[in-house]
Design a protein around this motif. Structure first.
Motif, PDB file in Angstrom:
ATOM      1  N   ALA A 105     -54.896  42.261 -63.147  1.00 13.11           N
ATOM      2  CA  ALA A 105     -56.007  42.744 -63.982  1.00 13.11           C
ATOM      3  C   ALA A 105     -55.607  42.746 -65.454  1.00 13.11           C
ATOM      4  CB  ALA A 105     -56.424  44.140 -63.538  1.00 13.11           C
ATOM      5  N   LYS A 106     -54.370  43.113 -65.731  1.00 12.76           N
ATOM      6  CA  LYS A 106     -53.881  43.094 -67.108  1.00 12.76           C
ATOM      7  C   LYS A 106     -53.879  41.672 -67.657  1.00 12.76           C
ATOM      8  CE  LYS A 106     -49.921  44.709 -69.904  1.00 12.76           C
ATOM      9  NZ  LYS A 106     -50.648  45.717 -70.691  1.00 12.76           N
ATOM     10  N   ALA A 107     -53.492  40.717 -66.822  1.00 12.93           N
ATOM     11  CA  ALA A 107     -53.507  39.313 -67.254  1.00 12.93           C
ATOM     12  C   ALA A 107     -54.926  38.836 -67.541  1.00 12.93           C
ATOM     13  CB  ALA A 107     -52.850  38.434 -66.187  1.00 12.93           C
ATOM     14  N   LEU A 108     -55.896  39.328 -66.775  1.00 15.42           N
ATOM     15  CA  LEU A 108     -57.294  38.989 -67.014  1.00 15.42           C
ATOM     16  C   LEU A 108     -57.846  39.669 -68.266  1.00 15.42           C
ATOM     17  CD1 LEU A 108     -58.827  39.336 -63.425  1.00 15.42           C
ATOM     18  CD2 LEU A 108     -58.366  37.198 -64.622  1.00 15.42           C
ATOM     19  N   GLY A 109     -57.189  40.750 -68.695  1.00 14.79           N
ATOM     20  CA  GLY A 109     -57.713  41.550 -69.799  1.00 14.79           C
ATOM     21  C   GLY A 109     -58.692  42.601 -69.344  1.00 14.79           C
ATOM     22  N   MET A 110     -58.748  42.868 -68.040  1.00 13.35           N
ATOM     23  CA  MET A 110     -59.705  43.833 -67.495  1.00 13.35           C
ATOM     24  C   MET A 110     -59.217  45.261 -67.750  1.00 13.35           C
ATOM     25  SD  MET A 110     -62.599  44.271 -66.054  1.00 13.35           S
ATOM     26  CE  MET A 110     -62.917  42.537 -65.723  1.00 13.35           C
ATOM     27  N   PRO A 111     -60.049  46.106 -68.360  1.00  7.54           N
ATOM     28  CA  PRO A 111     -59.617  47.477 -68.646  1.00  7.54           C
ATOM     29  C   PRO A 111     -59.477  48.301 -67.371  1.00  7.54           C
ATOM     30  CG  PRO A 111     -61.935  47.207 -69.178  1.00  7.54           C
ATOM     31  CD  PRO A 111     -61.413  45.840 -68.843  1.00  7.54           C
ATOM     32  N   SER A 112     -58.610  49.303 -67.414  1.00  6.91           N
ATOM     33  CA  SER A 112     -58.427  50.188 -66.264  1.00  6.91           C
ATOM     34  C   SER A 112     -59.511  51.254 -66.262  1.00  6.91           C
ATOM     35  CB  SER A 112     -57.047  50.833 -66.313  1.00  6.91           C
ATOM     36  OG  SER A 112     -56.895  51.578 -67.507  1.00  6.91           O
ATOM     37  N   GLY A 113     -59.688  51.885 -65.114  1.00  5.92           N
ATOM     38  CA  GLY A 113     -60.717  52.912 -64.968  1.00  5.92           C
ATOM     39  C   GLY A 113     -62.012  52.300 -64.485  1.00  5.92           C
ATOM     40  N   VAL A 114     -62.651  52.940 -63.505  1.00  2.00           N
ATOM     41  CA  VAL A 114     -63.862  52.386 -62.896  1.00  2.00           C
ATOM     42  C   VAL A 114     -64.976  52.216 -63.925  1.00  2.00           C
ATOM     43  CG1 VAL A 114     -65.714  52.883 -61.244  1.00  2.00           C
ATOM     44  CG2 VAL A 114     -63.325  53.250 -60.585  1.00  2.00           C
ATOM     45  N   HIS A 115     -65.202  53.214 -64.751  1.00  2.00           N
ATOM     46  CA  HIS A 115     -66.293  53.151 -65.731  1.00  2.00           C
ATOM     47  C   HIS A 115     -66.106  51.979 -66.683  1.00  2.00           C
ATOM     48  CE1 HIS A 115     -69.336  54.514 -68.599  1.00  2.00           C
ATOM     49  NE2 HIS A 115     -68.426  54.331 -69.554  1.00  2.00           N
ATOM     50  N   ARG A 116     -64.925  51.855 -67.273  1.00  2.00           N
ATOM     51  CA  ARG A 116     -64.670  50.798 -68.255  1.00  2.00           C
ATOM     52  C   ARG A 116     -64.692  49.417 -67.598  1.00  2.00           C
ATOM     53  NH1 ARG A 116     -59.265  51.613 -70.596  1.00  2.00           N
ATOM     54  NH2 ARG A 116     -59.897  50.133 -72.211  1.00  2.00           N
ATOM     55  N   ALA A 117     -64.151  49.318 -66.381  1.00  2.00           N
ATOM     56  CA  ALA A 117     -64.132  48.024 -65.701  1.00  2.00           C
ATOM     57  C   ALA A 117     -65.539  47.574 -65.329  1.00  2.00           C
ATOM     58  CB  ALA A 117     -63.246  48.103 -64.460  1.00  2.00           C
ATOM     59  N   CYS A 118     -66.355  48.478 -64.823  1.00  2.00           N
ATOM     60  CA  CYS A 118     -67.734  48.117 -64.461  1.00  2.00           C
ATOM     61  C   CYS A 118     -68.528  47.696 -65.693  1.00  2.00           C
ATOM     62  CB  CYS A 118     -68.420  49.279 -63.753  1.00  2.00           C
ATOM     63  SG  CYS A 118     -67.816  49.590 -62.071  1.00  2.00           S
ATOM     64  N   LYS A 119     -68.315  48.397 -66.778  1.00  2.00           N
ATOM     65  CA  LYS A 119     -68.988  48.029 -68.029  1.00  2.00           C
ATOM     66  C   LYS A 119     -68.580  46.626 -68.462  1.00  2.00           C
ATOM     67  CE  LYS A 119     -69.664  49.569 -72.812  1.00  2.00           C
ATOM     68  NZ  LYS A 119     -69.306  50.611 -73.825  1.00  2.00           N
ATOM     69  N   ALA A 120     -67.293  46.321 -68.369  1.00  2.00           N
ATOM     70  CA  ALA A 120     -66.800  44.999 -68.743  1.00  2.00           C
ATOM     71  C   ALA A 120     -67.350  43.918 -67.816  1.00  2.00           C
ATOM     72  CB  ALA A 120     -65.276  44.987 -68.733  1.00  2.00           C
ATOM     73  N   LEU A 121     -67.458  44.209 -66.518  1.00  2.00           N
ATOM     74  CA  LEU A 121     -67.953  43.226 -65.567  1.00  2.00           C
ATOM     75  C   LEU A 121     -69.405  42.858 -65.839  1.00  2.00           C
ATOM     76  CD1 LEU A 121     -66.356  44.536 -62.253  1.00  2.00           C
ATOM     77  CD2 LEU A 121     -65.904  42.325 -63.326  1.00  2.00           C
ATOM     78  N   CYS A 122     -70.184  43.819 -66.314  1.00  2.00           N
ATOM     79  CA  CYS A 122     -71.611  43.563 -66.546  1.00  2.00           C
ATOM     80  C   CYS A 122     -71.849  42.550 -67.663  1.00  2.00           C
ATOM     81  CB  CYS A 122     -72.330  44.872 -66.869  1.00  2.00           C
ATOM     82  SG  CYS A 122     -72.475  45.949 -65.441  1.00  2.00           S
ATOM     83  N   SER A 123     -70.905  42.402 -68.557  1.00  2.00           N
ATOM     84  CA  SER A 123     -71.039  41.416 -69.629  1.00  2.00           C
ATOM     85  C   SER A 123     -69.946  40.350 -69.533  1.00  2.00           C
ATOM     86  CB  SER A 123     -70.975  42.111 -70.993  1.00  2.00           C
ATOM     87  OG  SER A 123     -69.740  42.804 -71.149  1.00  2.00           O
ATOM     88  N   SER A 124     -69.411  40.175 -68.336  1.00  2.00           N
ATOM     89  CA  SER A 124     -68.260  39.291 -68.139  1.00  2.00           C
ATOM     90  C   SER A 124     -68.640  37.815 -68.210  1.00  2.00           C
ATOM     91  CB  SER A 124     -67.603  39.586 -66.793  1.00  2.00           C
ATOM     92  OG  SER A 124     -68.532  39.377 -65.736  1.00  2.00           O
ATOM     93  N   ILE A 125     -67.608  36.991 -68.397  1.00  2.00           N
ATOM     94  CA  ILE A 125     -67.763  35.543 -68.488  1.00  2.00           C
ATOM     95  C   ILE A 125     -66.936  34.891 -67.380  1.00  2.00           C
ATOM     96  CG2 ILE A 125     -67.391  33.514 -69.938  1.00  2.00           C
ATOM     97  CD1 ILE A 125     -67.502  35.408 -72.361  1.00  2.00           C
TER      98      ILE A 125
END
Length: 308
Positions: A105-125
């Motif tokens: 996940a760190k290599a992907l740049g995905m933030p930790s924590g369910v809230h932050r990760a879900c927010k990032a996924l909603c605008s993901s590429i």
């Protein structure tokens, strides 16, 4: 309206992640995703035992995306299932990191924590991403042999009994394994089909992404989309004191200047060890002396945060 890759989603969650908190985190993720993706279809399946995620993911061809909630272990399992699907039918894959190390996940740049990760996924590429292979199975981030593998495997066992996680736990395991498993292993290595070379290693890491051991930057130049594996080998003689310095420097990638370290890139490796070393792939133990290692370029479209 959500983009096409977020229309039909399967969430695979490991209820045992975070030392048993995974089921609660899955509920939190479902609530977050429903709130943010209210025009999308979301199915949820919880893993029941080891390798169940592989079975679930292998049947996910009809979904636009599979989102994996858990650590590097369940990601490893699910990706092995995804890779069994014909390439043109493979869904995109997203990650909600809730494990102890979260190196991929760190290599992907995905933030930790369910809230932050879900927010990032909603605008993901979606972005085509390489997947490593070893002896017929697949890995997302790391394959290692020797001392670093012994530390990684010991970390898994200590996590089960202590509930601790992250860099502190890895450092504790390193302290004990430096006492108990500090030795070199002889090998014969064939790089990209060239003539074999013989050597000895204390640590031997083969990376798709830069990180292992809960954020140690073992191969700082590794990229998930370059079609190459990054290899870092430490050769003897190395004292225990020098090994400790190397591990401390590896947290930020500054070990690469040490003369004991050899770093290079390759597409394919054949490794034969004289004795069976401790070996781990994405945190899972492997037992062999012979390893055929490769990379499949642009194998899976992973979901990356837009800010990356």
């Amino acid at each position: 309206m959500m983009p096409d890759h977020l229309q039909d989603i399967l969430l695979i969650a490991n209820p045992a992640s975070q030392n048993g908190k995974g089921a609660h985190l899955a509920e939190e993720a479902v609530e977050e995703l429903y709130t943010r993706m209210n025009d999308s279809t979301l199915d949820v399946l919880l893993t029941k035992d080891a390798h169940h995620a592989t079975e679930i993911a292998a049947g996910a061809a009809g979904y636009s995306s599979v989102i994996i909630l858990g650590g590097d272990g369940v990601i490893h399992e699910a990706v092995n299932g995804i890779m069994s699907i014909p390439k043109e039918e493979r869904p995109c894959v997203g990650v909600i990191p809730t494990g102890s190390g979260n190196d991929f996940a760190k290599a992907l740049g995905m933030p930790s924590g369910v809230h932050r990760a879900c927010k990032a996924l909603c605008s993901s590429i979606p972005k085509a991403t390489d997947i490593g292979s070893v002896n017929g199975s697949w890995f997302t981030e790391t394959l290692s042999f020797g001392l670093d593998a012994a530390i990684a495997l010991d970390t898994v066992e200590r996590r089960k009994t202590s509930g601790r996680k992250g860099t502190a736990l890895y450092a504790e395991s390193a302290y004990h394994q430096l006492k108990d498993s500090f030795r070199s292993y002889e090998y014969e290595l064939v790089i990209d089909g060239r003539h074999p070379v013989c050597g000895e290693s204390i640590t031997f890491a083969v990376q798709n992404g830069p990180y292992y051991g809960g954020g140690f930057c073992i191969c700082p130049e590794a990229k998930l989309d370059d079609g190459l594996l990054d290899i870092c080998i430490s050769h003897p003689p190395v004292t225990r004191a020098k090994a400790v310095i190397g591990f401390l420097k590896a947290k930020t990638g500054h070990h690469v200047g040490m003369h004991e370290m050899e770093l290079f890139k390759a597409e394919h490796l054949v490794i034969d060890f004289k004795e069976m070393p401790p070996t781990q792939v994405d945190g899972e133990a492997v037992h062999s002396t012979h390893y055929e290692v490769g990379i499949e370029h642009d194998a899976v479209r992973f979901l990356y945060p837009q800010s990356r």
